[in-house]
Design a protein around this motif. Structure first.
Motif, PDB file in Angstrom:
ATOM      1  N   MET A  10      32.782  37.684  13.528  1.00  0.00           N
ATOM      2  CA  MET A  10      32.437  38.983  14.076  1.00  0.00           C
ATOM      3  C   MET A  10      30.941  39.134  14.329  1.00  0.00           C
ATOM      4  SD  MET A  10      35.363  40.231  14.394  1.00  0.00           S
ATOM      5  CE  MET A  10      34.920  41.903  14.890  1.00  0.00           C
ATOM      6  N   LEU A  11      30.135  38.222  13.811  1.00  0.00           N
ATOM      7  CA  LEU A  11      28.700  38.289  14.039  1.00  0.00           C
ATOM      8  C   LEU A  11      28.384  37.979  15.504  1.00  0.00           C
ATOM      9  CD1 LEU A  11      26.992  36.464  11.037  1.00  0.00           C
ATOM     10  CD2 LEU A  11      26.759  38.866  11.650  1.00  0.00           C
ATOM     11  N   PRO A  12      27.339  38.628  16.053  1.00  0.00           N
ATOM     12  CA  PRO A  12      26.882  38.231  17.393  1.00  0.00           C
ATOM     13  C   PRO A  12      26.472  36.759  17.388  1.00  0.00           C
ATOM     14  CG  PRO A  12      25.822  40.272  16.670  1.00  0.00           C
ATOM     15  CD  PRO A  12      26.529  39.715  15.484  1.00  0.00           C
ATOM     16  N   LYS A  13      26.683  36.088  18.485  1.00  0.00           N
ATOM     17  CA  LYS A  13      26.304  34.680  18.572  1.00  0.00           C
ATOM     18  C   LYS A  13      24.784  34.571  18.601  1.00  0.00           C
ATOM     19  CE  LYS A  13      26.857  30.484  21.349  1.00  0.00           C
ATOM     20  NZ  LYS A  13      27.142  29.670  20.170  1.00  0.00           N
ATOM     21  N   PRO A  14      24.188  33.830  17.671  1.00  0.00           N
ATOM     22  CA  PRO A  14      22.728  33.715  17.645  1.00  0.00           C
ATOM     23  C   PRO A  14      22.207  33.019  18.896  1.00  0.00           C
ATOM     24  CG  PRO A  14      23.717  32.901  15.606  1.00  0.00           C
ATOM     25  CD  PRO A  14      24.825  33.081  16.584  1.00  0.00           C
ATOM     26  N   ARG A  15      21.068  33.473  19.380  1.00  0.00           N
ATOM     27  CA  ARG A  15      20.430  32.790  20.501  1.00  0.00           C
ATOM     28  C   ARG A  15      19.683  31.562  19.998  1.00  0.00           C
ATOM     29  NH1 ARG A  15      17.310  35.972  25.143  1.00  0.00           N
ATOM     30  NH2 ARG A  15      19.494  36.208  25.746  1.00  0.00           N
ATOM     31  N   ALA A  16      18.975  31.706  18.883  1.00  0.00           N
ATOM     32  CA  ALA A  16      18.317  30.551  18.261  1.00  0.00           C
ATOM     33  C   ALA A  16      19.384  29.676  17.606  1.00  0.00           C
ATOM     34  CB  ALA A  16      17.292  31.013  17.232  1.00  0.00           C
ATOM     35  N   ARG A  17      19.070  28.412  17.408  1.00  0.00           N
ATOM     36  CA  ARG A  17      20.033  27.482  16.831  1.00  0.00           C
ATOM     37  C   ARG A  17      20.418  27.896  15.408  1.00  0.00           C
ATOM     38  NH1 ARG A  17      16.067  24.625  18.581  1.00  0.00           N
ATOM     39  NH2 ARG A  17      15.521  23.911  16.495  1.00  0.00           N
ATOM     40  N   GLU A  19      20.827  26.203  12.713  1.00  0.00           N
ATOM     41  CA  GLU A  19      20.054  25.626  11.608  1.00  0.00           C
ATOM     42  C   GLU A  19      18.745  26.386  11.364  1.00  0.00           C
ATOM     43  OE1 GLU A  19      19.490  22.717  15.161  1.00  0.00           O
ATOM     44  OE2 GLU A  19      21.124  23.874  14.240  1.00  0.00           O
ATOM     45  N   ILE A  20      18.190  27.010  12.425  1.00  0.00           N
ATOM     46  CA  ILE A  20      16.991  27.844  12.236  1.00  0.00           C
ATOM     47  C   ILE A  20      17.351  29.073  11.423  1.00  0.00           C
ATOM     48  CG2 ILE A  20      15.183  29.163  13.389  1.00  0.00           C
ATOM     49  CD1 ILE A  20      15.526  27.332  15.810  1.00  0.00           C
ATOM     50  N   HIS A  21      18.452  29.736  11.782  1.00  0.00           N
ATOM     51  CA  HIS A  21      18.905  30.896  11.026  1.00  0.00           C
ATOM     52  C   HIS A  21      19.157  30.529   9.566  1.00  0.00           C
ATOM     53  CE1 HIS A  21      19.457  32.804  14.929  1.00  0.00           C
ATOM     54  NE2 HIS A  21      19.695  33.938  14.315  1.00  0.00           N
ATOM     55  N   ILE A  25      17.144  32.293   6.579  1.00  0.00           N
ATOM     56  CA  ILE A  25      17.895  33.087   5.613  1.00  0.00           C
ATOM     57  C   ILE A  25      17.619  32.586   4.193  1.00  0.00           C
ATOM     58  CG2 ILE A  25      20.221  33.609   4.796  1.00  0.00           C
ATOM     59  CD1 ILE A  25      21.038  33.574   7.812  1.00  0.00           C
ATOM     60  N   SER A  26      17.573  31.277   4.026  1.00  0.00           N
ATOM     61  CA  SER A  26      17.259  30.700   2.715  1.00  0.00           C
ATOM     62  C   SER A  26      15.848  31.084   2.267  1.00  0.00           C
ATOM     63  CB  SER A  26      17.407  29.179   2.772  1.00  0.00           C
ATOM     64  OG  SER A  26      17.028  28.590   1.553  1.00  0.00           O
ATOM     65  N   VAL A  99      10.289  39.175  10.745  1.00  0.00           N
ATOM     66  CA  VAL A  99      10.835  37.856  11.073  1.00  0.00           C
ATOM     67  C   VAL A  99      10.862  37.708  12.587  1.00  0.00           C
ATOM     68  CG1 VAL A  99      12.761  36.264  10.807  1.00  0.00           C
ATOM     69  CG2 VAL A  99      12.292  37.960   9.021  1.00  0.00           C
ATOM     70  N   SER A 100      10.331  36.591  13.074  1.00  0.00           N
ATOM     71  CA  SER A 100      10.336  36.323  14.514  1.00  0.00           C
ATOM     72  C   SER A 100      10.860  34.913  14.753  1.00  0.00           C
ATOM     73  CB  SER A 100       8.923  36.462  15.100  1.00  0.00           C
ATOM     74  OG  SER A 100       8.931  36.217  16.488  1.00  0.00           O
ATOM     75  N   LEU A 101      12.050  34.831  15.324  1.00  0.00           N
ATOM     76  CA  LEU A 101      12.682  33.536  15.574  1.00  0.00           C
ATOM     77  C   LEU A 101      12.574  33.163  17.049  1.00  0.00           C
ATOM     78  CD1 LEU A 101      15.992  33.760  13.488  1.00  0.00           C
ATOM     79  CD2 LEU A 101      13.695  33.168  12.738  1.00  0.00           C
TER      80      LEU A 101
END
Length: 254
Positions: A10-17, A19-21, A25-26, A99-101
């Motif tokens: 249900m989450l929006p599909k991330p634009r950034a890859r 593995e970056i998220h 998050i970690s 946070v800026s991805l």
């Protein structure tokens, strides 16, 4: 900090890859921010990170020039439209974390962007920035062979697609570090999005040569060119993106 990217459809599909998220998050989990802390996701893109931050107990705000892509994000994330080449529409020292991805490389004015980040971040607050890593071994070799970190964007393409559609301001770590420190943001450490194993397998002789060259340089030269950072594992052998964690200094620390 929970990471539902792979388990919550249900989450929006991330634009950034992804593995970056996962890496970011970690990192946020290690900062031990209090529940209810104010967090800015900028640019927020489709809003995947914003939703995860909210689910982990933070007050979340998102800014982007295109809010249509985050329409599915519910009202618990406060969204505001802004051209990030100009100003961020929040008051001074409003956020505990920004946070800026994968955004700064798309801006015409990265210096203004970082100034605004520093302005809206409280003293002692944290800033996490991810951007393409053009200092890893693969990209250094590519630059040696082709003389450029990225392709040429023609005036016609720029006119047709507009500012921000592609990488306009790729930066080395030295450039990023100076922008951060000029604006009272002290880099704490660097992280990678992933390990590029082919760099380790095929380019380790180049990495060894760079490291040995650095060891022969005087301390003043090493400091001048940030060699300790540039020879670190996240920079040389890291993946496609470099992630920095900075802290806004208190006035008596500047």
């Amino acid at each position: 900090m929970d990471n539902p990217l792979s388990t919550n459809p249900m989450l929006p599909k991330p634009r950034a890859r992804e593995e970056i998220h996962q890496a970011v998050i970690s990192l946020i989990g290690k900062l031990n921010l209090a529940k209810g802390s104010k967090v800015l996701d900028v640019p927020m893109g489709p809003g995947a990170l914003s939703v995860i931050l909210f689910q982990n107990g933070y007050q979340v705000f998102g800014v982007d020039i295109d809010l249509a892509q985050s329409e599915s994000v519910q009202s618990y994330v406060i969204r505001k439209k802004a051209d990030l080449n100009n100003s961020i529409p929040f008051e001074d020292e409003f956020f505990d974390l920004v946070v800026s991805l994968e955004g700064i490389e798309h801006l015409e004015n990265p210096f203004q962007f970082i100034r605004e980040i520093s302005r809206v971040l409280r003293q002692g607050g944290y800033f996490i920035l991810s951007t393409p890593n053009i200092c890893n071994l693969e990209e250094r070799l590519n630059y040696l062979l082709r003389g450029s970190f990225y392709r040429f964007i023609s005036p016609n393409e720029f006119k047709e697609k507009g500012s921000g559609f592609d990488h306009q301001n790729l930066m080395t770590w030295v450039e990023m570090k100076q922008i951060l420190e000029w604006n009272g943001l002290k880099p704490l450490f660097l992280e990678k999005d992933k390990i590029k194993w082919r760099q380790i397998l095929f380019l380790w002789p180049l990495g060894l040569l760079i490291w040995l060259y650095g060891r022969l340089q005087p301390a003043t030269r090493r400091k001048k060119y940030c060699m300790d950072d540039n020879e670190s594992f996240p920079v040389m052998f890291g993946g496609s993106s470099l992630i920095s964690v900075s802290k806004k200094l208190f006035m008596n620390e500047i």
